[in-house]
Design a protein around this motif. Structure first.
Motif, PDB file in Angstrom:
ATOM      1  N   ALA A 113     109.819  -2.813  -8.499  1.00 50.13           N
ATOM      2  CA  ALA A 113     110.491  -2.983  -9.789  1.00 50.13           C
ATOM      3  C   ALA A 113     110.408  -4.431 -10.265  1.00 50.13           C
ATOM      4  N   TRP A 222     120.557  -4.220 -11.969  1.00 48.64           N
ATOM      5  CA  TRP A 222     120.480  -3.150 -12.959  1.00 48.64           C
ATOM      6  C   TRP A 222     119.424  -2.117 -12.590  1.00 48.64           C
ATOM      7  N   CYS A 223     118.489  -2.486 -11.717  1.00 50.65           N
ATOM      8  CA  CYS A 223     117.443  -1.549 -11.291  1.00 50.65           C
ATOM      9  C   CYS A 223     117.838  -0.731 -10.071  1.00 50.65           C
ATOM     10  N   LEU A 226     118.319   3.253 -10.417  1.00 53.05           N
ATOM     11  CA  LEU A 226     117.040   3.942 -10.562  1.00 53.05           C
ATOM     12  C   LEU A 226     116.282   3.967  -9.242  1.00 53.05           C
ATOM     13  N   ARG A 229     117.701   6.689  -7.034  1.00 50.63           N
ATOM     14  CA  ARG A 229     117.272   8.040  -7.424  1.00 50.63           C
ATOM     15  C   ARG A 229     115.828   8.294  -7.025  1.00 50.63           C
ATOM     16  N   VAL A 230     114.964   7.299  -7.209  1.00 48.58           N
ATOM     17  CA  VAL A 230     113.561   7.459  -6.820  1.00 48.58           C
ATOM     18  C   VAL A 230     113.454   7.674  -5.317  1.00 48.58           C
TER      19      VAL A 230
END
Length: 313
Positions: A113, A222-223, A226, A229-230
């Motif tokens: 990311a 903030w990442c 995500l 979930r990945v």
């Protein structure tokens, strides 16, 4: 030291939680806002051809690589610590080992990311402002903006901040985080100063590169949702692949049930041998429209039977 002992020790490492990093705290948001304001101030100062551009030209005409030529061989290698390819491979290898030891994909996902954000944000800024580098400058004292270059901000500097800063961000302990933060700062400051020494970047390029990399590091929390979930989806898919692989290795294959609904499971190798024996004996094999079932073994004639052994012999 024997490798089997090393791997046995690594197997005892406890798995970390999937998302141990804290959220975006108030202090972190304050630093993020301050860095963003500094980023905008540097861009505005270059666009207005202010004192910062005059400093750029003074350092460029000073030519540090000619003032201290003895440093040139060492700094040619040191600046590689800011190149995206070598540093990404090195850090990814270390974080891959961390992921395996801690049984989590989070380190690799966070690195991915960060590098994705780095490429998108820094690349977009370079292309949109199109600033020429010191070696390709056209007019002394000009800001060299909106021409054909792509050096504003400095990609080497931003990459050094992000790549080495991710190690500190993912550190397991407070002590490791402090030491890795110092190491990342040394590499980031050193790479930025080296590009000015070599004459490949203006000083303002380096300032904006530091700000661009720091913005990415500060925004990594903030990442995290995500990335979690990945990781969940990837691990679920991996478990399905492993389950399917165990079925294939065990020789178990699904067979179609009547009406195509639920599938019954039969041993693949044994089923093939049964069909072959039934075919040799003239028995009909399973048809397409009928449910599959074990074929009857043909009755052996007396000459094919094994002669019984009398008891007591």
């Amino acid at each position: 030291m024997r490798t089997d002992r090393i791997f046995a020790r690594l197997e005892q490492e406890p798995a970390r939680p999937p998302n141990p990093a804290p959220g975006m705290s108030g202090t972190r948001k304050l630093f993020f806002g301050g860095t963003l304001a500094f980023y905008g101030a540097v861009v505005a100062a270059v666009l207005q051809t202010s004192y910062l551009v005059r400093l750029d030209w003074q350092l460029m005409l000073f030519r540090p690589y000619k003032q201290w030529p003895g440093l040139h061989p060492f700094l040619d290698y040191f600046v590689v610590l800011g190149q995206r390819g070598p540093t990404a491979v090195l850090v990814a290898a270390w974080l891959g080992w961390r992921s395996w030891r801690q049984r989590t994909l989070r380190p690799l996902l966070v690195l991915g990311a960060a590098l994705l954000l780095l490429n998108v944000t820094v690349g977009a800024a370079k292309l949109s402002m199109a600033r020429e580098g010191p070696h390709y400058a056209n007019l002394i004292g000009a800001n060299e903006m909106f021409l054909t270059g792509d050096i504003f901000p400095s990609g080497h500097t931003a990459n050094a901040v992000v790549t080495w800063g991710v190690l500190a961000y993912l550190a397991s302990t407070a002590r490791a985080r402090r030491w890795l933060s110092v190491l990342a700062a040394v590499f980031a400051l050193g790479v930025g100063a080296t590009t000015v020494y070599l004459g490949t970047h203006w000083a303002s390029d380096v300032l904006l590169g530091w700000a661009a990399g720091l913005l990415i590091l500060l925004g990594l929390p903030w990442c995290e949702p995500l990335a979690a979930r990945v990781e969940e989806h990837v691990l679920a898919y991996w478990m399905r692949l492993r389950a399917a692989g165990r079925l294939v290795t065990a020789g178990v294959v699904p067979t179609a049930a009547p009406g195509g609904s639920a599938a019954s499971v039969a041993p693949g190798a044994e089923g093939a041998r049964t069909v072959a024996r039934a075919t040799r004996a003239g028995a009909p094999g399973p048809t397409t429209g009928a449910p599959a079932g074990p074929a009857k073994r043909p009755h052996a004639v007396r000459t094919e039977r094994t002669r019984p052994t009398p008891a007591g012999r």
